[in-house]
Write an enzyme that holds these catalytic residues in place. Structure first.
Site, PDB file in Angstrom:
ATOM      1  N   CYS A 121       0.836  -1.202   0.000  1.00  0.00           N
ATOM      2  CA  CYS A 121       0.000   0.000   0.000  1.00  0.00           C
ATOM      3  C   CYS A 121       0.872   1.255   0.000  1.00  0.00           C
ATOM      4  O   CYS A 121       0.644   2.187  -0.775  1.00  0.00           O
ATOM      5  CB  CYS A 121      -0.930  -0.027   1.216  1.00  0.00           C
ATOM      6  SG  CYS A 121      -2.131   1.314   1.235  1.00  0.00           S
ATOM      7  N   CYS A 122       1.904   1.272   0.864  1.00  0.00           N
ATOM      8  CA  CYS A 122       2.821   2.421   0.891  1.00  0.00           C
ATOM      9  C   CYS A 122       3.532   2.582  -0.452  1.00  0.00           C
ATOM     10  O   CYS A 122       3.767   3.699  -0.903  1.00  0.00           O
ATOM     11  CB  CYS A 122       3.849   2.265   2.009  1.00  0.00           C
ATOM     12  SG  CYS A 122       3.238   2.626   3.662  1.00  0.00           S
ATOM     13  N   CYS A 204      -1.097   8.742   7.031  1.00  0.00           N
ATOM     14  CA  CYS A 204      -2.453   8.423   6.584  1.00  0.00           C
ATOM     15  C   CYS A 204      -3.355   8.183   7.803  1.00  0.00           C
ATOM     16  O   CYS A 204      -2.898   7.678   8.832  1.00  0.00           O
ATOM     17  CB  CYS A 204      -2.419   7.174   5.708  1.00  0.00           C
ATOM     18  SG  CYS A 204      -1.552   7.431   4.154  1.00  0.00           S
ATOM     19  N   CYS A 207      -3.465   4.716   9.528  1.00  0.00           N
ATOM     20  CA  CYS A 207      -2.169   4.212  10.003  1.00  0.00           C
ATOM     21  C   CYS A 207      -1.505   5.141  11.017  1.00  0.00           C
ATOM     22  O   CYS A 207      -0.309   4.996  11.297  1.00  0.00           O
ATOM     23  CB  CYS A 207      -1.241   3.991   8.812  1.00  0.00           C
ATOM     24  SG  CYS A 207      -1.895   2.798   7.628  1.00  0.00           S
ATOM     25  N   CYS A 232       8.053   3.695   5.764  1.00  0.00           N
ATOM     26  CA  CYS A 232       7.215   3.288   4.644  1.00  0.00           C
ATOM     27  C   CYS A 232       8.025   3.082   3.377  1.00  0.00           C
ATOM     28  O   CYS A 232       7.481   2.733   2.348  1.00  0.00           O
ATOM     29  CB  CYS A 232       6.129   4.323   4.403  1.00  0.00           C
ATOM     30  SG  CYS A 232       6.793   5.964   4.127  1.00  0.00           S
TER      31      CYS A 232
HETATM   32 FE1  SF4 Z   1      -1.370   2.823   2.867  1.00  0.00          FE
HETATM   33 FE2  SF4 Z   1      -1.155   3.226   5.498  1.00  0.00          FE
HETATM   34 FE3  SF4 Z   1       1.011   3.412   3.891  1.00  0.00          FE
HETATM   35 FE4  SF4 Z   1      -0.946   5.258   3.838  1.00  0.00          FE
HETATM   36  S1  SF4 Z   1       0.474   4.805   5.552  1.00  0.00           S
HETATM   37  S2  SF4 Z   1       0.066   4.371   2.098  1.00  0.00           S
HETATM   38  S3  SF4 Z   1      -2.791   3.976   4.128  1.00  0.00           S
HETATM   39  S4  SF4 Z   1      -0.213   1.576   4.365  1.00  0.00           S
END
Ligand code: SF4
Length: 248
Positions: A121-122, A204, A207, A232
């Site tokens: 996701c990151c 985010c 998170c 991340c």
């Molecule tokens: Fe995805 Fe969480 Fe990374 Fe944002 S912080 S990109 S929602 S995993």
């Protein structure tokens, strides 16, 4: 290429040793011109740098990554920053097809299921858009500080970013939390209101959470993971080599 960058990093570090945050920014903006930019996520440190930078050069690009999962308070401080300084902030988005593919396959909250899915996701929402932006730059500025977490203890003001292949500048590397907030109060810098609710580090919405007194400042980021995983991928570069023993 890596040797050239290493030499450049060493030269810059030597030429700017002992510089204050403002003087370091001024020197680098003069040296790199439109090949340097500030990456902001509108946290307290980024707001300090935005204030400093706007007093030096309003033509230096300030950009941010809109992951699509940011808290409302981040958009509020984004807007307040645009208005106070009269600047445009370049907003980068992930590729919508990749987000669709990921969310359709794993669901909207995949990040809670495993470190691999959180990193995916990151990667889709942050790292790939950042990579696109950094590919046109020679140096980027960010608000990292050494005392923020176990993954950043050896941070220097001028770093070689091995992940993205350019110079990374951290003018506040040796700043304390108190110094950041003294600057914000003294210069009336807009800040994210989530800081008042116990969020020292804001990313985010799903998170990030508030931290308790005495907890590490990044304890609220990906709080379900162990401390050494709490990056991340945006800031792995030179630090990666220094922390690899911890990541095995
Ligand atoms: Fe995805 Fe969480 Fe990374 Fe944002 S912080 S990109 S929602 S995993």
């Amino acid at each position: 290429m890596v040797t050239n960058l290493t030499n450049l990093k060493n030269q810059l570090a030597e030429a700017t040793a002992g510089y204050s945050g403002e003087n370091l920014l001024k020197h680098l903006v003069e040296q790199f011109g439109d090949k340097i930019a500030l990456a902001t996520s509108f946290g307290a440190e980024d707001q300090v740098l935005t204030d400093m930078l706007c007093k030096i050069s309003k033509s230096t690009v300030i950009f941010t990554l809109d992951t699509g999962r940011l808290p409302a308070e981040t958009y509020e401080v984004m807007e307040a920053t645009r208005k106070k300084y009269g600047i445009e902030i370049e907003i980068l988005f992930p590729e919508h097809k990749k987000v669709e593919e990921m969310v359709n396959k794993y669901g909207p909250n995949l990040f809670y299921e495993s470190i691999e899915k959180r990193k995916l996701c990151c990667r889709v929402r942050k790292i790939e858009p950042l990579k696109r932006k950094l590919s046109g730059l020679e140096a980027w500025i960010c608000g990292l500080r050494a005392e923020q977490s176990v993954t950043r203890t050896e941070l220097a003001k001028i770093e070689l970013d091995n992940t993205f292949g350019l110079i990374k500048v951290c003018p506040l590397a040796d700043w304390s939390t108190e110094r950041v907030w003294d600057y914000i109060r003294k210069h009336d810098v807009p800040y994210n209101k989530l800081h008042d609710e116990g969020f020292p580090s804001i990313g985010c919405q799903p998170c990030s959470r508030a931290v308790k007194s005495g907890e590490d400042v990044r304890a609220g980021r990906w709080w379900w993971e162990s401390p050494e995983h709490k990056e991340c991928g945006l800031h792995s570069g030179e630090q990666k080599d220094k922390t690899k023993d911890n990541q095995k």
